[in-house]
Design an enzyme around this catalytic site. Sequence first.
Site, PDB file in Angstrom:
ATOM      1  CD1 TRP A 176      67.470  74.657 131.945  1.00  0.00           C
ATOM      2  CD2 TRP A 176      66.776  75.897 133.660  1.00  0.00           C
ATOM      3  NE1 TRP A 176      68.472  75.539 132.255  1.00  0.00           N
ATOM      4  CE2 TRP A 176      68.072  76.305 133.301  1.00  0.00           C
ATOM      5  CE3 TRP A 176      66.125  76.544 134.729  1.00  0.00           C
ATOM      6  CZ2 TRP A 176      68.744  77.324 133.962  1.00  0.00           C
ATOM      7  CZ3 TRP A 176      66.809  77.565 135.387  1.00  0.00           C
ATOM      8  CH2 TRP A 176      68.090  77.946 135.006  1.00  0.00           C
ATOM      9  CD  GLU A 225      79.869  80.522 131.493  1.00  0.00           C
ATOM     10  OE1 GLU A 225      79.804  79.330 131.815  1.00  0.00           O
ATOM     11  OE2 GLU A 225      79.063  81.367 131.885  1.00  0.00           O
ATOM     12  NE  ARG A 235      81.038  76.700 130.142  1.00  0.00           N
ATOM     13  CZ  ARG A 235      81.507  76.553 131.374  1.00  0.00           C
ATOM     14  NH1 ARG A 235      82.271  75.533 131.676  1.00  0.00           N
ATOM     15  NH2 ARG A 235      81.217  77.440 132.314  1.00  0.00           N
ATOM     16  CG  ASP A 236      79.905  78.018 125.925  1.00  0.00           C
ATOM     17  OD1 ASP A 236      79.418  76.878 126.051  1.00  0.00           O
ATOM     18  OD2 ASP A 236      80.016  78.816 126.879  1.00  0.00           O
ATOM     19  CG  ASN A 243      70.987  77.060 130.260  1.00  0.00           C
ATOM     20  OD1 ASN A 243      70.482  75.968 130.464  1.00  0.00           O
ATOM     21  ND2 ASN A 243      72.252  77.166 129.958  1.00  0.00           N
ATOM     22  CG  ASP A 244      73.676  79.446 127.615  1.00  0.00           C
ATOM     23  OD1 ASP A 244      73.157  79.804 128.677  1.00  0.00           O
ATOM     24  OD2 ASP A 244      74.835  79.022 127.544  1.00  0.00           O
TER      25      ASP A 244
HETATM   26  C1  FRU Z   1      76.315  79.731 130.047  1.00  0.00           C
HETATM   27  C2  FRU Z   1      76.747  78.273 130.177  1.00  0.00           C
HETATM   28  C3  FRU Z   1      77.669  77.861 129.041  1.00  0.00           C
HETATM   29  C4  FRU Z   1      77.462  76.393 128.979  1.00  0.00           C
HETATM   30  C5  FRU Z   1      75.995  76.269 129.261  1.00  0.00           C
HETATM   31  C6  FRU Z   1      75.583  75.014 129.959  1.00  0.00           C
HETATM   32  O1  FRU Z   1      75.094  79.980 130.665  1.00  0.00           O
HETATM   33  O2  FRU Z   1      77.370  78.071 131.424  1.00  0.00           O
HETATM   34  O3  FRU Z   1      79.011  78.241 129.223  1.00  0.00           O
HETATM   35  O4  FRU Z   1      77.797  75.867 127.739  1.00  0.00           O
HETATM   36  O5  FRU Z   1      75.649  77.386 130.052  1.00  0.00           O
HETATM   37  O6  FRU Z   1      74.205  74.902 130.059  1.00  0.00           O
END
Ligand code: FRU
Length: 627
Positions: A208, A384, A332-333, A210-211
Amino acid sequence: MGILAGILLAVAAAGQAGEDIVLADFEGETYGDWKSEGEAFGKGPARGTLEKQQEVTGFLGKGLVNTYLRGDATQGTLTSPEFKVSRKHLNFLIGGGKHPGETGINLLVDGKSVRSATGPDSEFLRWECWDVSEFASKAARIEIVDRNTGGWGHINIDQIVLSEARPKVGDDREGALARAAASVEEAAKRAAGDPLRPVYHFLPPGNWMNDPNGPIFHNGVYHMFYQQNPYGDKWNHMHWGHARSKDLVHWEHLPIALWPSKIKGEDHCFSGCAAVDAKGSLVLLYTSIGGRAPEQWAALSEDPEGRAWKKHDGNPILTLADHGNVKIDDWRDPFVFKEAGRWYMVVGGHRAGGKGCIMLYSSEDLLKWKFLGIPFEGKEDNWECPNLFRVGEKWVLIYSPHGLVRYYTGRLDLAGVKFTPEHQGTVDFSDNYYAPNGLEDGGPRRILWGWVKGFPEGKGWNGCLTLPRVLSLDAEGRMIQAPAPELQALRGESRKATPVELVDSWRLLPDVKGDALELIAEFEAGDAKEFGIRLRRSEDRTRSVTIQCGGGRIDVAGAKAPLESKGAVQLRVLLDRSVLEVYADGGRTCLTRVVNTQAEDAGVEVFASGGKATLKSLEAWSLRPIR
Ligand code: FRU
């Protein structure tokens, strides 16, 4: 050493040298002299992770107590033989569910529980230490209990030791990274065989993602980090994957950069950013998630290429308490930028009871930060992954509000902590696109990547990045996106279609075929109700992926956006097996889609219905794979 043998041997040696006495290491086939009641403990210690359990880590050797036997529903008790409290501390490893009094471990003296601990709601076993000096020389027993049948209704215990010393707690970087790398490698074998896996979009070797996190241009090289679960093709166990590229097209995978430091109570390394400090070293800033409120942490590179990372000793670098009276949720982020010689950072979230917003901070060294205030609050409930950067005199604020990713362009007054929006737009009109992140390169160009999501599970991979998109603004402050010109290096021979008038009809393009394609097409809209392109079209025309324009809208495989172009409509289309990117309105309207039609369907047709449209020009290229 088995348990019983362990106790007897250790007891025999006890008292002489003040050495550790291992009461149990759970390496044997059975529990020996320990008494097991109920079903949860089984006949003997577990060998690691049990069926349908998330990966259990942090125990020593091969065996441990793990009451996830047949899931959370089973219950039981495991009681040790009597031993003498002959050292200052009782140390042990504990993981599993957090249900005080129901899942845990107790020390019994005179039949009464005098110490107890419960799990941390994590499958990682961490050290716990009890000072037991007040019970010196007393007879005692250990009792491990599982009396909970709900979520996290189990307990994991290992290595119970009487010791003069507290346990030595290190950061299990090597172990964690080696396990994660081995798991990704295993998944990579399966992933490579999937005919729908993109061939020229960036993605990890397996499992997997994601970001995109912390993209940065450093020493002439593009670095990309990303949210990664090395242990499966669903979201969990957030690590930071890492890759680099010299040309924005081909990527070299580097070792996983960040791992959750379980020993420090960290369960996930959430999204964040990268920066280069005054010494020229790479620094990562990210949100640390554990069984506590989120914190912002830093990691420092140990080499110029960012192959090895150390968590900053001064972590956390920011906590919720740093906001004074301002209460923030979903904080976050972090995203860092430099302006007039100072570091600034924005972090997403929302004020308790308020709307999605950015929090602004400043720093001189990237490690000590001061909260300045909230420069802007939006309309959505939460924001986010904010990005805030300058394009000429304007500032662009991108945010991901659990829906379509949006942006504002406007003015930023850093001293006054105020962002004034002038224009609002949508970065990408598809729910397969989320959480973009970007960098500025030597160009200087602002380049943005988004996370492409919505792939099926069970294929050994899940998620990729969009192509790198070069951003600019038009006179009205609208964002224009274009695939980085470097990608043209992937083009094979150019094929041109003959212009054609389409009146309630379609035309198969004879020379254009395949599922890794780029097309640039121009239509004259005419009076057709709908017109456009069908990709991955099966010979019997029952299956295809449709890009359709008409009535002031564009529809890309079901994702819709307003289309500004009226008469002449130009479309730039990039198809990469199950990923489709469409750029319209000169890059002001972008849509990224996940299209899971069968891989053998590869024809391309143009069509018009409900009237006339003309295909004025179409140029197509096959694109070469980057792996
Ligand atoms: C966005 C998010 C962020 C977080 C991350 C966790 O897709 O929810 O806010 O840091 O993914 O995987």
